[in-house]
Write a protein that holds these residues in place. Structure first.
Motif, mmCIF file in Angstrom:
data_model
loop_
_atom_site.group_PDB
_atom_site.id
_atom_site.type_symbol
_atom_site.label_atom_id
_atom_site.label_comp_id
_atom_site.label_asym_id
_atom_site.label_seq_id
_atom_site.Cartn_x
_atom_site.Cartn_y
_atom_site.Cartn_z
ATOM 1 N N GLY A 340 0.921 -1.039 0.166
ATOM 2 C CA GLY A 340 -0.016 0.172 0.060
ATOM 3 C C GLY A 340 0.836 1.313 0.196
ATOM 4 O O GLY A 340 1.934 1.276 -0.190
ATOM 5 N N LYS A 341 0.310 2.488 0.456
ATOM 6 C CA LYS A 341 1.184 3.501 0.349
ATOM 7 C C LYS A 341 2.254 3.686 1.483
ATOM 8 O O LYS A 341 2.114 3.072 2.295
ATOM 9 C CB LYS A 341 0.180 4.650 0.983
ATOM 10 C CG LYS A 341 0.044 6.126 -0.137
ATOM 11 C CD LYS A 341 -0.796 7.059 0.182
ATOM 12 C CE LYS A 341 0.117 8.351 0.287
ATOM 13 N NZ LYS A 341 1.304 8.279 -0.247
ATOM 14 N N VAL A 342 3.303 4.181 0.825
ATOM 15 C CA VAL A 342 4.426 4.401 1.577
ATOM 16 C C VAL A 342 4.998 5.613 1.565
ATOM 17 O O VAL A 342 4.939 6.290 0.577
ATOM 18 C CB VAL A 342 5.413 3.065 1.096
ATOM 19 C CG1 VAL A 342 5.140 1.660 1.362
ATOM 20 C CG2 VAL A 342 5.829 3.381 -0.550
ATOM 21 N N SER A 343 6.064 5.919 2.620
ATOM 22 C CA SER A 343 6.914 6.930 2.580
ATOM 23 C C SER A 343 8.298 6.577 2.840
ATOM 24 O O SER A 343 8.515 5.405 3.225
ATOM 25 C CB SER A 343 6.425 7.919 3.816
ATOM 26 O OG SER A 343 5.361 8.627 3.507
ATOM 27 N N LYS A 344 9.229 7.590 2.333
ATOM 28 C CA LYS A 344 10.464 6.941 2.432
ATOM 29 C C LYS A 344 11.479 8.213 3.039
ATOM 30 O O LYS A 344 11.055 9.337 2.811
ATOM 31 C CB LYS A 344 11.025 6.623 0.821
ATOM 32 C CG LYS A 344 12.525 6.334 0.965
ATOM 33 C CD LYS A 344 13.194 6.294 -0.442
ATOM 34 C CE LYS A 344 13.102 7.472 -1.282
ATOM 35 N NZ LYS A 344 13.778 7.555 -2.592
ATOM 36 N N VAL A 345 12.185 7.894 4.234
ATOM 37 C CA VAL A 345 12.868 8.875 4.872
ATOM 38 C C VAL A 345 14.379 8.522 4.444
ATOM 39 O O VAL A 345 14.814 7.244 4.721
ATOM 40 C CB VAL A 345 12.300 8.804 6.223
ATOM 41 C CG1 VAL A 345 13.509 9.698 6.869
ATOM 42 C CG2 VAL A 345 11.031 9.369 6.592
ATOM 43 N N SER A 346 15.062 9.539 4.056
ATOM 44 C CA SER A 346 16.729 9.193 3.888
ATOM 45 C C SER A 346 17.471 10.220 4.719
ATOM 46 O O SER A 346 16.942 11.510 4.919
ATOM 47 C CB SER A 346 16.766 9.410 2.485
ATOM 48 O OG SER A 346 16.029 8.613 1.646
ATOM 49 N N VAL A 347 18.623 9.766 5.346
ATOM 50 C CA VAL A 347 19.453 10.610 5.833
ATOM 51 C C VAL A 347 20.852 10.834 4.688
ATOM 52 O O VAL A 347 21.010 9.591 4.224
ATOM 53 C CB VAL A 347 20.070 10.306 7.161
ATOM 54 C CG1 VAL A 347 19.021 10.262 8.144
ATOM 55 C CG2 VAL A 347 20.715 8.734 7.089
ATOM 56 N N GLY A 379 23.471 3.985 0.406
ATOM 57 C CA GLY A 379 24.153 4.107 -0.689
ATOM 58 C C GLY A 379 25.527 4.581 -0.132
ATOM 59 O O GLY A 379 25.353 4.865 1.244
ATOM 60 N N ASP A 380 26.527 5.191 -0.839
ATOM 61 C CA ASP A 380 27.600 5.597 0.154
ATOM 62 C C ASP A 380 27.537 6.706 0.879
ATOM 63 O O ASP A 380 28.098 6.767 1.919
ATOM 64 C CB ASP A 380 28.818 5.644 -0.984
ATOM 65 C CG ASP A 380 28.666 6.604 -1.854
ATOM 66 O OD1 ASP A 380 29.779 7.256 -2.346
ATOM 67 O OD2 ASP A 380 27.459 7.055 -2.041
ATOM 68 N N ILE A 381 26.646 7.737 0.550
ATOM 69 C CA ILE A 381 26.317 8.893 1.420
ATOM 70 C C ILE A 381 24.785 8.978 1.877
ATOM 71 O O ILE A 381 24.263 9.980 2.125
ATOM 72 C CB ILE A 381 26.918 10.200 0.925
ATOM 73 C CG1 ILE A 381 26.234 10.467 -0.245
ATOM 74 C CG2 ILE A 381 28.450 10.041 0.713
ATOM 75 C CD1 ILE A 381 26.486 12.088 -1.089
ATOM 76 N N LYS A 382 24.142 7.662 1.795
ATOM 77 C CA LYS A 382 22.715 7.890 2.324
ATOM 78 C C LYS A 382 22.376 6.719 2.936
ATOM 79 O O LYS A 382 22.671 5.446 2.673
ATOM 80 C CB LYS A 382 21.788 8.523 1.134
ATOM 81 C CG LYS A 382 21.823 7.245 -0.057
ATOM 82 C CD LYS A 382 20.346 7.113 -0.060
ATOM 83 C CE LYS A 382 20.230 5.828 -1.128
ATOM 84 N NZ LYS A 382 19.848 6.006 -2.499
ATOM 85 N N ILE A 383 21.324 6.658 3.543
ATOM 86 C CA ILE A 383 20.706 5.542 4.295
ATOM 87 C C ILE A 383 18.879 5.935 3.839
ATOM 88 O O ILE A 383 18.467 7.104 4.512
ATOM 89 C CB ILE A 383 20.666 5.197 5.634
ATOM 90 C CG1 ILE A 383 22.349 5.081 5.974
ATOM 91 C CG2 ILE A 383 19.936 3.921 6.116
ATOM 92 C CD1 ILE A 383 22.707 4.672 7.407
#
Ligand code: ADP
Ligand code: ASP
Ligand code: MG
Length: 628
Positions: A340-347, A379-383
């Motif tokens: 269903g609907k999702v959100s994504k949070v990245s640092v 990724g190398d500079i993100k989660i």
């Protein structure tokens, strides 16, 4: 004398008063002794309104006709802005994308720029005009009008600045918008977000690509490739904004510079996929050929030789993705499921290349808010973490009246859990505290002895010189790392806090974690894989087993020290679908299985069998035509 390229976004030209203000800014730069080019977006919500008009006629309007329609928005703005400048006593000329020769490919609605003819621009500048140029549009080789994708005027501005730089001008680029600069996160969602003094190209590219709508991510690709320094600043003040520039030493002192929220992605899962080389290639090359950029990718091995591949795509590509995969799903005997609907949070932070403990802090803050993590990728500079959203009624989307609100801002309101998670993570990294650059200094984080991936891409300039089209994929290096091992935890109950528990134990032992992938493998169960230095595998495995057994005796952590990690470095690697296609294709052709994938705009990482590492390195170098 420099050439100043100023870009004004939709809200900065939304009415006559704002157009006059923009005109005054351009004239001021001219009076300061510069040559001036102005790139403008459509006024206010014009583009949204035009899309709504098209949908009154058809639910599936053709992409070519949509481009014909949408390009009119910017044409209104350039005429009005040129008139405003003339009214204030300066010479100005408005030009559309087709008029100056912004040549793109034929991918309507997300066309890529191939070349920009600077002759008409130079001519107009040399005769003393302020040149007012329509953002977001170009023409393909058939002379059909194309557009660059929502928010694409930023890309026009930086691409034109890059082309003028190549033509010998000393260029500066200013992006005028409705906030004071780039903030640690969207200030509309987190009011105590702080404006940054400066951010690196890589960080901004990642922030933008992970949902920070303040800049079109493709514009940052141009800025990095062609070394165009940018400033994002407020169209309604003279305050100094945020510089987007090459990475400086102090930027890497901050583990996390910013946090972003995306709420326009769909999560799909391919279950019961045969676990053999070439399957990832088949799936992702089909999507790449359909020009669909995949964001998060998490493969889990599962049981009985069957794997699960979870991934996310933009909502706008959802239907096309399902259609593209249908024949493959049938051929593989797999099942395609949608969450269903999702959100994504990245640092995001350049400091993550050398600092560890970021994942642990992020997951702990989310666990405290009882946020359940449905998928994790790095990724190398993100989660990035994917969060299940609550289903809200249409009321949440109602405009409360007064000022018209951007559709994107209304959409963001629906991401209730995502916004809550964004606030929690922003606060966990102390991003609202004042300091140079904004963000929290390293302090209690661990430092890697050497960065896993060199921060500067090898030989970027010569790679740029070899490009045919300005916006072509730039791959500048491939590296092999033989010093990593992998731990895989299976059967992890899908409950808030479990990932935090695992990474807290690992971080407390001073062990540095690099790649992380978590994916759902069945109802209420997840599989979590991560890499640690080979020398730390035994203690990390012992800790992981102790901690997961305390969570659920059915959980098991297994180690694998027979892995190699390959990194492909470049610019705009995730959104240029061709990179993944080439990489998967080259490895599949050699029968090399991909055990883990890590995607970001500046680095693609894959885990392969250690015995095949050197061969994989050689084959990727050949595939990307790299000599060094
Ligand atoms: P424009 O019309 O000028 O192109 P946009 O709406 O595209 O403006 O971009 C500006 C908006 O970006 C801001 O109003 C803000 O809500 C949003 N935004 C999202 N993330 C950030 C961030 N990290 N820093 C600043 N603004 C952000
Ligand atoms: N007008 C286009 C849009 O709204 C392009 C832009 O504003 O950058 O997406
Ligand atoms: Mg914008």
């Amino acid at each position: 004398m420099a050439l100043v390229v100023q870009k004004f976004g939709g809200s900065s030209v939304k009415n006559a008063a704002r157009v006059m203000e923009a005109a005054r800014k351009a004239i001021r730069a001219k009076h300061d002794g510069h040559q001036v080019m102005v790139v403008v977006s459509a006024q206010g919500s014009t583009t949204d309104d035009l899309i709504a008009k098209a949908h009154e006629i058809s639910t599936t309007p053709s992409a070519r006709e949509m481009d014909m329609l949408l390009a009119t928005g910017e044409q209104i703005s350039i005429a009005l802005t040129a008139m405003a400048i003339q009214e204030l006593g300066e010479k100005a000329i408005s030009l559309t994308g087709p008029q100056i020769g912004i040549v793109t490919d034929s991918t309507h609605r997300k066309a890529r720029i191939k070349k920009i003819d600077t002759s008409r621009l130079s001519q107009a500048l040399e005769t003393g005009h302020i040149v007012v140029l329509a953002g977001f549009q170009g023409t393909d080789e058939l002379d059909d009008i194309t557009t660059l994708g929502r928010g694409g005027s930023d890309t026009t501005a930086v691409a034109v600045a890059a082309a003028m730089k190549q033509a010998g001008y000393d260029v500066q680029c200013e992006i005028f918008t409705d906030v004071d600069g780039v903030y640690t996160t969207d200030p509309r969602i987190v009011p105590d977000a702080r404006k940054m003094d400066a951010i690196s190209y890589d960080e901004m590219l990642e922030m933008a690509s992970m949902g920070a709508g303040v800049m079109h991510s493709r514009s940052i690709e141009f800025a990095k490739k062609y070394d165009v320094p940018l400033m994002v600043r407020n169209a309604q003040s003279d305050a100094v904004g945020t510089w987007i520039v090459p990475e400086a030493e102090w930027m890497t002192e901050i583990p996390v510079c910013g946090v972003a929220l995306a709420y326009d992605e769909a999560r799909l899962s391919l279950e019961g996929v045969p676990d053999r080389p070439g399957v990832s290639h088949q799936v992702f090359s089909a999507l790449a050929s359909a020009n669909i950029a995949v964001d998060m990718i998490a493969q889990s091995v599962g049981s009985g030789g069957k794997a699960t591949i979870g991934f996310t795509v933009m909502n706008t590509d959802r239907e096309k993705t399902i259609k593209t995969l249908q024949p493959i799903v049938a051929e593989l005997g797999a099942t395609l499921r949608e969450m269903g609907k999702v959100s994504k949070v990245s640092v995001v932070g350049a400091g993550m290349r050398t600092v560890s403990g970021v994942a642990e802090r992020m997951f702990r803050s989310l666990a405290a808010e009882k946020v359940n993590l449905k998928m994790i990728t790095t990724g190398d500079i993100k989660i990035s973490v994917l969060i299940e959203e609550e289903e809200l009624g249409e009321d949440a989307m109602k405009d409360p009246g007064g000022e018209p609100i951007k559709k994107a801002h209304l959409e963001a309101r629906k991401a209730v859990r995502g916004r809550q998670a964004l606030r929690a993570v922003h606060s966990a990294f102390g991003l609202s505290q004042p300091r140079k650059g904004a963000g929290k200094a390293v302090g209690d984080f661990l430092r890697r002895p050497v960065p896993l991936v060199p921060p500067t891409a090898v030989d970027r300039a010569s790679a740029v010189a070899r490009l045919d089209g300005m916006e072509d994929i730039l791959v500048s290096g491939v590296h092999l790392n033989n010093d990593q091992s992998r731990i895989t935890i299976t059967n992890l109950p899908d409950l808030p806090g479990n990932c935090a528990t695992v990474f807290t134990a690992i971080a407390e032992a001073g062990i540095l974690v690099d790649m992380i992938v978590q994916n759902m493998t069945g109802p209420n169960r997840a599989e979590l894989s991560f890499t640690v230095p080979r020398s730390d595998l035994a203690p990390a495995l012992k800790l992981a087993n102790a901690v997961v057994k305390s969570i659920d005796p059915a959980c098991l952590a297994v180690g694998d020290d027979q892995i190699a990690v390959l990194y492909v470095l470049g610019v705009g690697m995730r959104t240029h679908t061709g990179v993944a296609k080439t990489m998967f294709g080259a490895l599949a052709a050699r029968g090399i299985n991909i055990a883990m994938i890590n995607t970001s705009e500046v680095c693609l990482g894959v885990v392969v069998d250690r015995a095949r590492g050197a061969e994989a390195l050689a084959c990727l170098k050949t595939a990307f035509e790299l000599t060094s």
